[in-house]
Design a protein around this motif. Structure first.
Motif, PDB file in Angstrom:
ATOM      1  N   ALA A  15       0.833  -1.210   0.000  1.00 34.03           N
ATOM      2  CA  ALA A  15       0.000   0.000   0.000  1.00 34.03           C
ATOM      3  C   ALA A  15       0.865   1.257   0.000  1.00 34.03           C
ATOM      4  O   ALA A  15       0.584   2.202  -0.744  1.00 34.03           O
ATOM      5  N   THR A  16       1.904   1.272   0.819  1.00 32.12           N
ATOM      6  CA  THR A  16       2.801   2.428   0.856  1.00 32.12           C
ATOM      7  C   THR A  16       3.490   2.596  -0.496  1.00 32.12           C
ATOM      8  O   THR A  16       3.602   3.719  -1.002  1.00 32.12           O
ATOM      9  N   ALA A  17       3.925   1.501  -1.098  1.00 37.08           N
ATOM     10  CA  ALA A  17       4.574   1.563  -2.417  1.00 37.08           C
ATOM     11  C   ALA A  17       3.627   2.144  -3.458  1.00 37.08           C
ATOM     12  O   ALA A  17       4.031   2.977  -4.281  1.00 37.08           O
ATOM     13  N   ALA A  18       2.368   1.732  -3.438  1.00 37.23           N
ATOM     14  CA  ALA A  18       1.399   2.239  -4.414  1.00 37.23           C
ATOM     15  C   ALA A  18       1.234   3.752  -4.291  1.00 37.23           C
ATOM     16  O   ALA A  18       1.208   4.469  -5.302  1.00 37.23           O
ATOM     17  N   ILE A  19       1.162   4.256  -3.060  1.00 39.42           N
ATOM     18  CA  ILE A  19       1.026   5.701  -2.851  1.00 39.42           C
ATOM     19  C   ILE A  19       2.259   6.432  -3.357  1.00 39.42           C
ATOM     20  O   ILE A  19       2.160   7.420  -4.091  1.00 39.42           O
ATOM     21  N   LEU A  20       3.452   5.962  -2.989  1.00 35.16           N
ATOM     22  CA  LEU A  20       4.684   6.638  -3.398  1.00 35.16           C
ATOM     23  C   LEU A  20       4.885   6.570  -4.914  1.00 35.16           C
ATOM     24  O   LEU A  20       5.371   7.528  -5.519  1.00 35.16           O
ATOM     25  N   CYS A  21       4.501   5.477  -5.530  1.00 38.26           N
ATOM     26  CA  CYS A  21       4.592   5.377  -6.994  1.00 38.26           C
ATOM     27  C   CYS A  21       3.659   6.377  -7.664  1.00 38.26           C
ATOM     28  O   CYS A  21       4.036   7.023  -8.643  1.00 38.26           O
ATOM     29  N   ASP A  22       2.444   6.530  -7.129  1.00 39.72           N
ATOM     30  CA  ASP A  22       1.490   7.495  -7.693  1.00 39.72           C
ATOM     31  C   ASP A  22       1.978   8.928  -7.525  1.00 39.72           C
ATOM     32  O   ASP A  22       1.899   9.729  -8.451  1.00 39.72           O
ATOM     33  N   VAL A  23       2.482   9.258  -6.356  1.00 39.37           N
ATOM     34  CA  VAL A  23       2.890  10.631  -6.065  1.00 39.37           C
ATOM     35  C   VAL A  23       4.153  11.014  -6.825  1.00 39.37           C
ATOM     36  O   VAL A  23       4.244  12.095  -7.413  1.00 39.37           O
TER      37      VAL A  23
END
Length: 124
Positions: A15-23
């Motif tokens: 979940a953290t990876a998905a957020i950082l990839c999007d941002v």
């Protein structure tokens, strides 16, 4: 010499990876089982990344990192378009704070997943 990566303990690496990839327009470089029976996801670019690690047990938050030896205070990310990244941070549900113009750039901070603080800076 250069810094290759920083390893952070988080509750949900995916979940953290998905957020950082999007941002930050990052990609997942690797993910899988890791030390102590945990799980890790590496996100970033070709030459540097954040290793996001979760142990196989529930983790608890400790007191403020700014008052703990060995504490991680924030992760600094250099970007080209500060306004674009700030809009993405807001869209992801986080609140940008501590905006500042300083020599030689501009910056803001936000508290992301697992109360990890990120400094976003542009030298453009």
């Amino acid at each position: 010499m250069k810094l290759e990566h920083v390893n952070l303990t988080v509750r949900d690496p995916k979940a953290t990876a998905a957020i950082l990839c999007d941002v930050f327009d990052w990609t997942v470089r690797w993910e899988g089982e890791s030390i102590h029976g945990g799980y890790s996801v590496h996100v970033g670019e070709a030459e540097s990344y954040l290793a996001l690690y979760a142990p196989p047990v529930d983790i608890q938050n400790a007191e403020s990192s700014y008052y703990r030896a060995g504490g991680l205070n924030h992760v600094g990310i250099v970007v080209r378009d500060l306004d674009l990244i700030e809009a993405r941070v807001k869209a992801a549900g986080f609140v940008p704070t501590s905006h500042a113009d300083y020599e030689p750039g501009k910056r803001f901070y936000f508290e992301g997943p697992d109360e990890i603080e990120y400094e976003v800076v542009s030298y453009a």
